[in-house]
Write a protein that holds these residues in place. Sequence first.
Motif, short mmCIF file in Angstrom:
data_model
loop_
_atom_site.label_atom_id
_atom_site.label_comp_id
_atom_site.label_asym_id
_atom_site.label_seq_id
_atom_site.Cartn_x
_atom_site.Cartn_y
_atom_site.Cartn_z
N ILE A 166 2.16 3.87 -1.69
CA ILE A 166 3.16 3.42 -0.31
C ILE A 166 2.29 3.72 0.82
CG2 ILE A 166 4.89 4.73 0.89
CD1 ILE A 166 6.05 5.69 -2.07
N HIS A 167 1.25 4.17 0.95
CA HIS A 167 0.54 4.06 2.10
C HIS A 167 -0.33 3.10 2.27
CE1 HIS A 167 -1.93 6.68 -0.41
NE2 HIS A 167 -3.16 6.37 0.05
N ASP A 168 -0.14 2.11 1.43
CA ASP A 168 -0.74 0.68 1.44
C ASP A 168 0.05 -0.05 2.08
OD1 ASP A 168 -3.02 1.61 0.25
OD2 ASP A 168 -2.19 0.68 -1.74
N ILE A 169 1.42 0.20 2.46
CA ILE A 169 2.37 -0.75 3.16
C ILE A 169 1.96 -0.98 4.71
CG2 ILE A 169 4.76 -1.04 3.84
CD1 ILE A 169 5.69 0.64 1.18
N PHE A 170 1.56 -0.01 5.27
CA PHE A 170 1.17 -0.24 6.85
C PHE A 170 0.18 -1.02 7.10
CE2 PHE A 170 0.34 3.10 10.50
CZ PHE A 170 0.26 2.00 11.52
N PRO A 171 -1.05 -0.77 6.30
CA PRO A 171 -2.17 -1.65 6.53
C PRO A 171 -1.73 -3.40 6.03
CG PRO A 171 -2.70 -0.14 4.73
CD PRO A 171 -1.36 0.21 5.54
N THR A 172 -0.92 -3.25 4.96
CA THR A 172 -0.54 -4.45 4.74
C THR A 172 0.08 -5.38 5.72
OG1 THR A 172 -0.52 -3.87 2.29
CG2 THR A 172 0.53 -5.86 2.85
N ILE A 173 1.11 -4.78 6.29
CA ILE A 173 2.06 -5.13 7.49
C ILE A 173 0.93 -5.53 8.56
CG2 ILE A 173 3.89 -5.10 9.07
CD1 ILE A 173 5.27 -3.40 7.01
#
Length: 518
Positions: free
Chosen positions: A381-388
Amino acid sequence: MLSQSNFFKHCIVILIVFFYATGFGQEKKTKPNILLIYTDDHRFSGIHALGDIDVLTPNMDSLIEDGVAFDNTYLMGAFTGATCVASRAMLLTGTNLFQLQGAGHTIPKENKTIGETFQEQGYNTHMIGKWHQDGASLKRSFTSGDKIMGKGVYLVDHFRMPFYDWDKAGEFKKEDAYLLVYNDNGKVVRQTVSKDAKRGPTGTEKNGPHTSEVIAKEAASYLNKYKSKKPFLMYLAFHAPHDPRQAPQEYKDLYKSEDIQLPPSYMAQHPFDNGHMFLRDEELAPWPRTPEIAKQQLADYYAIITHLDTQIGKVIKALKESGQFKNTLIVLSGDSGLAVGNHGLMGKQNIYDEDGIHVPLVFSGNLIKNKGERYDAFSYIHDIFPTICDFTNIETPATVSGKSLLPVINNDVNKVRDYTYHAYRQFQRAYRKGDYKLIEYVRAKDSTTNEGEFEAGSRVTQLFNIKSDPWETQDLSFFPKYRTLILEMRTKMKAKALELGDKKENITGEKYDFWDFY
């Protein structure tokens, strides 16, 4: 030789060619809008297109068809039974479980949130729905918001949910909370939350609108009225399908309990004490979880998911009608899995896949070009931020430890990590590498205000082949041929624990350490 007039004309032509060649003659491209939809206790298989079970989710299925989906996205874990606290803190900060301040209730100032990051890049950031962190981080993360819930007043009822208007001061005082109810003319009106209001799921669609309806209506209204030239980031945090599993009767009628097919991991009771067997989530149904009880729980779960799906459809419709759809990245994720009868459990206080940590993750909309792709790359889930951030060409804050999944979406790489690691309080740890997942349990100390200190849990090892056994039904740990693999995975799990900082000293307020009992 050029005349003075022709010389200037010649120069102008050269300048025009230069401007267009270098991009100066083009209209500056507007940064994409972001619609981040976060659902609550929504396991991976809770979307029909992902799990292929009998839950109706046509609108979420359409988002998958119009985008890309990740089949192996996980919650890293939690140090509290309210796993959504840690989940939301990790989503908002892009940091892993062991970098949170304690359980995740408070987001430190040094951890720049996704809202702060996008505000600094000229975005209007707007928040609607469930908030589980401190008021100060809410205040600094968003330029506006509405229908905020989860700030201290909670009646455990989707039809009687206390909401707050946006508070620029970030205080959200209890006396400012209100209910939305129907008056005698069927109009939605505000009502003060009575001090003696009883907790519990006593409401129905006759009392007032469901939380999913309120949150979706607010989102649609924001999109329809949006006139700013600035791009927006909307954090749309639904409370469904979190219990109580309430839905309007027309949705409940879609699922007859006798027709529900139990998943392969259904059990009447968990085979051993996992350390946290008795808490509110597990008390939602009696023991043993008979087939009849489990089927009814699943029927209710599917009904609230389908109702949620309808509301998400309304939001996407409003996005298209607003004219913003073409330039909006839509992200859909759940915050945790949920057992609902799997392995004899009801809640998410575990690190089985569907029961606790496996969540849907979808990137969708006009801006996604490789429609319909499914990726099996391990992700959190904490990969969402850097992906955006990567998708919008915005620099990812230095405090973010998640990994961008954009290289996977662009088919530049097959994966960004080769393992996942999970923790639940001082009782459970898991390590996934390739097709295999090792879960280790311990008997450890625990304490409560009422009971004082006591011991709970069991010293158990489990090994599953997730590829061939995604519901984790066959424990392979006792077969001799897996002894070497287990030893290897234990060694790697301990190494990752050290690398990630999995120790109580890194978790503010944590009294007990898994590794003291392992």
